[in-house]
Design a protein around this motif. Structure first.
Motif, PDB file in Angstrom:
ATOM      1  N   THR A 145      -1.277 -17.811 -27.256  1.00  0.00           N
ATOM      2  CA  THR A 145      -2.447 -18.669 -27.395  1.00  0.00           C
ATOM      3  C   THR A 145      -2.212 -19.944 -26.585  1.00  0.00           C
ATOM      4  OG1 THR A 145      -1.439 -19.579 -29.391  1.00  0.00           O
ATOM      5  CG2 THR A 145      -3.069 -17.816 -29.687  1.00  0.00           C
TER       6      THR A 145
ATOM      7  N   PRO B 261      -5.671 -26.348 -26.857  1.00  0.00           N
ATOM      8  CA  PRO B 261      -6.769 -26.945 -26.081  1.00  0.00           C
ATOM      9  C   PRO B 261      -6.320 -28.132 -25.225  1.00  0.00           C
ATOM     10  CG  PRO B 261      -7.452 -26.544 -28.351  1.00  0.00           C
ATOM     11  CD  PRO B 261      -5.977 -26.289 -28.304  1.00  0.00           C
TER      12      PRO B 261
ATOM     13  N   GLU C 178      -8.165 -18.817 -21.390  1.00  0.00           N
ATOM     14  CA  GLU C 178      -8.014 -19.395 -22.728  1.00  0.00           C
ATOM     15  C   GLU C 178      -6.644 -19.108 -23.321  1.00  0.00           C
ATOM     16  OE1 GLU C 178     -11.255 -17.993 -25.085  1.00  0.00           O
ATOM     17  OE2 GLU C 178     -12.776 -19.087 -23.933  1.00  0.00           O
ATOM     18  N   TYR C 179      -5.832 -18.321 -22.632  1.00  0.00           N
ATOM     19  CA  TYR C 179      -4.481 -17.994 -23.077  1.00  0.00           C
ATOM     20  C   TYR C 179      -3.479 -18.411 -22.002  1.00  0.00           C
ATOM     21  CZ  TYR C 179      -5.554 -14.157 -19.896  1.00  0.00           C
ATOM     22  OH  TYR C 179      -5.929 -13.440 -18.791  1.00  0.00           O
TER      23      TYR C 179
END
Length: 237
Positions: A5, A8, A42-43
């Motif tokens: 992950t 952000p 996003e990863y």
């Protein structure tokens, strides 16, 4: 390769690396790994070799879904566009897992805007070791958005040294002999037109750097852009 992950707040430039690892005996065990994922993904994705007795890789190769990986929040590295002067062609020269930063670079649409051609070169001992780089290049060429931007700009040159293959030889020798340029039907390298990024084994880095310097290329840095840059903090060391 493996994916994690992405926080952000984690930001990086294509070609940079971060210190990543795991907790071992209550202490963080960290090594430098380039992000292979695109800056917009996003990863986070990383590409590693498996060293049976390696302090980190001996453990890292056994990670499974749900495990935690430590990722330092401050990425860095010399393989960024701002360290190169403007040019016509961008050469990404790598051996082994040295292709990792270039996976991120070829996945970035901004890589292609300043150059007429981008040439990714991967040298390995055996054909099987080319799989990750080949998969990345194929994915980029078929990417819904990227393929329109790239067109025919992206070239891929895979070569091996210890197995029979249609392209064989070490990267410095292929440049010196001119074979790589003949195979790709591209002009020979000049310091006026070509820009080079290097990442891989110490032997390839030393020999190719010496060759480029003899051809009039200058090494770039964050303080003074040049015609080539080298990542010296590579995990394969």
């Amino acid at each position: 390769s493996f994916r994690t992950t992405r926080a952000p707040s984690f930001r990086f430039q294509s070609g940079q690396f971060a210190m990543i690892g795991i907790m071992s005996e209550g202490k963080p065990l960290l090594r430098a790994y380039s992000m292979t994922s695109a800056v917009y993904d996003e990863y986070l994705e990383f590409f590693s070799i498996k060293v049976p007795n390696g302090p980190l890789t001996s453990r890292l190769q056994h990670i499974k879904v749900g495990d935690e990986i430590l990722v330092n929040a401050k990425p860095t590295g010399t393989l960024v566009m701002s360290n190169l002067r403007p040019g016509k062609r961008l050469w990404l020269l790598s051996t082994g897992t040295g292709f990792a930063p270039f996976a991120s670079i070829v996945r970035d649409h901004e890589t292609y805007e300043p150059f007429e051609q981008v040439i990714a070169v991967e040298g390995c001992r055996e054909v099987a070791e080319l799989e990750f780089a080949t998969r990345v290049i194929m994915g980029v060429r078929q990417h819904e958005c990227l393929k329109e931007i790239i067109g025919d700009k992206l070239h891929y040159y895979a070569t091996v040294t210890r197995e029979s293959f249609h392209r064989m030889g070490r990267i410095p020798e292929l440049i010196k002999s001119g074979k790589i340029f003949r195979d790709l039907q591209l002009p020979a390298m000049t310091h006026e037109d070509d820009r080079v990024m290097l990442c891989g084994s110490p032997g390839m880095l030393a020999d190719t750097k010496a060759l480029l310097l003899s051809m009039g290329f200058s090494e770039g840095s964050s303080g003074e852009p040049g015609e080539f840059v080298i990542e010296k903090a590579f995990v394969e060391k």
